[in-house]
Design a protein around this motif. Structure first.
Motif, PDB file in Angstrom:
ATOM      1  N   UNK A 166       0.905  -1.236   0.115  1.00 22.79           N
ATOM      2  CA  UNK A 166      -0.229   0.075   0.050  1.00 22.79           C
ATOM      3  C   UNK A 166       0.938   1.459  -0.047  1.00 22.79           C
ATOM      4  N   UNK A 167       0.048   2.511  -0.679  1.00 25.91           N
ATOM      5  CA  UNK A 167       1.032   3.513  -0.476  1.00 25.91           C
ATOM      6  C   UNK A 167       0.215   4.596   0.298  1.00 25.91           C
ATOM      7  N   UNK A 168       0.891   5.777   0.339  1.00 24.43           N
ATOM      8  CA  UNK A 168       0.487   6.769   1.329  1.00 24.43           C
ATOM      9  C   UNK A 168      -0.664   7.457   0.572  1.00 24.43           C
ATOM     10  N   UNK A 169      -1.952   7.475   1.352  1.00 26.03           N
ATOM     11  CA  UNK A 169      -2.896   8.012   0.542  1.00 26.03           C
ATOM     12  C   UNK A 169      -3.494   7.054  -0.450  1.00 26.03           C
ATOM     13  N   UNK A 170      -3.237   5.590  -0.373  1.00 26.32           N
ATOM     14  CA  UNK A 170      -3.441   4.585  -1.401  1.00 26.32           C
ATOM     15  C   UNK A 170      -3.392   5.025  -2.831  1.00 26.32           C
ATOM     16  N   UNK A 171      -2.371   5.691  -3.143  1.00 24.77           N
ATOM     17  CA  UNK A 171      -1.994   6.020  -4.368  1.00 24.77           C
ATOM     18  C   UNK A 171      -0.524   5.937  -4.595  1.00 24.77           C
ATOM     19  N   UNK A 172      -0.056   4.899  -5.579  1.00 22.73           N
ATOM     20  CA  UNK A 172      -0.686   4.599  -6.635  1.00 22.73           C
ATOM     21  C   UNK A 172      -1.115   2.879  -6.382  1.00 22.73           C
ATOM     22  N   UNK A 173      -0.893   2.506  -4.930  1.00 23.12           N
ATOM     23  CA  UNK A 173      -1.329   1.134  -4.517  1.00 23.12           C
ATOM     24  C   UNK A 173      -2.140   1.224  -3.300  1.00 23.12           C
ATOM     25  N   UNK A 174      -3.508   0.486  -3.526  1.00 27.49           N
ATOM     26  CA  UNK A 174      -3.939   0.102  -2.379  1.00 27.49           C
ATOM     27  C   UNK A 174      -3.171  -1.180  -1.664  1.00 27.49           C
ATOM     28  N   UNK A 175      -3.674  -1.518  -0.403  1.00 23.97           N
ATOM     29  CA  UNK A 175      -3.034  -2.580   0.304  1.00 23.97           C
ATOM     30  C   UNK A 175      -3.787  -3.803   0.096  1.00 23.97           C
ATOM     31  N   UNK A 176      -2.889  -5.057   0.157  1.00 22.61           N
ATOM     32  CA  UNK A 176      -3.519  -6.227   0.002  1.00 22.61           C
ATOM     33  C   UNK A 176      -3.842  -7.002  -1.414  1.00 22.61           C
ATOM     34  N   UNK A 177      -3.391  -6.452  -2.302  1.00 22.39           N
ATOM     35  CA  UNK A 177      -3.756  -7.039  -3.725  1.00 22.39           C
ATOM     36  C   UNK A 177      -2.728  -8.166  -3.839  1.00 22.39           C
ATOM     37  N   UNK A 178      -2.995  -9.349  -4.281  1.00 23.71           N
ATOM     38  CA  UNK A 178      -2.134 -10.387  -4.229  1.00 23.71           C
ATOM     39  C   UNK A 178      -1.348  -9.967  -5.404  1.00 23.71           C
TER      40      UNK A 178
END
Length: 314
Positions: free
Chosen positions: A223-235
């Motif tokens: 995951x990234x800060x502010x969920x950009x560019x990546x959200x957490x938990x994606x396989x």
């Protein structure tokens, strides 16, 4: 008749009248104003045509046979076209079923991670020159897509949005050499950074050079800060190779991604991040280890052995 200006004008006039009569006849159908003339001509010339046809009956039969042959050929062609169309329809139905399966898998993944997604379809791939891995999807700014949004499918991480147009967007795939994403190990929570290597496994630099890693360990996005560019938990994928640490500050492992980047179709853009980190909830269930099959060994005893006529064992 000599070729004069008057004769040419007369010819043009006759042709124009003929076209006019043909047009009127076609538009009029059975109520055509020339229908009476046609019937009169048939009444006059019909007997003559019948007599001529009788005189040349063998030739007429041959011509009819050729026409029938052509008709049969046309019918065969029609059947072949209908068969091809049916196969195409069946293929289309199979394609639709495949899309339904992909969409169902995508929705399950999004539900497990509580991701708010916008579904899209891959409509183009980027140029292979320069070792660049990108695709174009049929969703853009008008659909709420923004730059640096996470893109996934039913299998896992696909990439991130890099360019957005009104109705399309470009996605940089996770296997591109310019792609980097923070990762977390499922079993040990060790953190690292995964980079694309084209058609080879992802290269992951673990921050802990002494991290205990083994083949089969699985990774998700950190995951990234502010969920950009990546959200957490994606396989992301599973470990297929581990390099010796050699006393380095970091450790390198190689990860086979879950996503097949050469056969992308239905994807989802995460337009709303989850409230809580799903951790490992989005990972697929681990395959069950096969249970050992119990074996039974039968040992013959002397009492079980057959005896001869005199009661002696053979």
């Amino acid at each position: 008749m000599r070729d004069t200006r008057e004769s040419r004008l007369l010819l043009v006039l006759l042709i124009a009248i003929a076209f006019a009569l043909i047009t009127v006849d076609i538009r009029g159908g059975e109520a055509s104003p020339v229908e009476g003339a046609r019937r009169a001509a048939a009444a006059v010339f019909g007997p003559v045509e019948k007599g001529v046809a009788g005189a040349v009956d063998p030739i007429g039969n041959a011509i009819a046979a050729v026409k029938d042959s052509g008709t049969r050929h046309n019918r065969v062609s029609e059947l072949e076209h209908e068969n091809a169309a049916l196969k195409a329809k069946l293929g289309s139905d199979d394609r639709n079923r495949s899309k339904v399966r992909q969409l169902d898998s995508l929705l399950k993944t999004a539900g497990a991670g509580q991701y708010g997604i916008k579904g899209a379809q891959v409509i183009a791939i980027g140029a292979a020159q320069g070792f660049s891995w990108t695709v174009t999807i049929d969703a853009g700014a008008n659909d709420g897509i923004q730059r640096d949004m996470t893109v996934l499918n039913g299998d896992g991480l696909v990439g991130r949005v890099t360019t957005v147009g009104p109705n399309t967007a470009t996605v940089l795939l996770a296997n591109d050499p310019d792609f980097t994403v923070g990762t977390r190990m499922e079993r040990t929570d060790e953190l690292g950074f995964a980079s694309g290597q084209g058609d080879r496994p992802l290269r992951v630099q673990l921050l802990n050079g002494k991290a205990k890693v083994r083949a089969g360990d699985r990774l998700v996005t950190f995951g990234s800060q502010g969920d950009k560019p990546f959200v957490p938990g994606v396989p992301v994928g599973r470990v297929v190779r581990v390099d010796p640490s050699g006393g380095d500050l970091t450790r390198t492992v190689y990860v086979q991604p879950y996503v097949g980047f050469t056969k992308l179709d239905i994807v989802g853009v995460v337009v709303q991040a989850p409230r809580n980190d799903p951790r490992d909830d989005v990972l697929p269930p681990k395959p069950e280890k096969p249970k050992p099959t119990p074996t039974v060994t039968v040992t013959a005893t002397p009492s079980d052995m057959p005896t001869g006529p005199a009661g002696t064992q053979q």
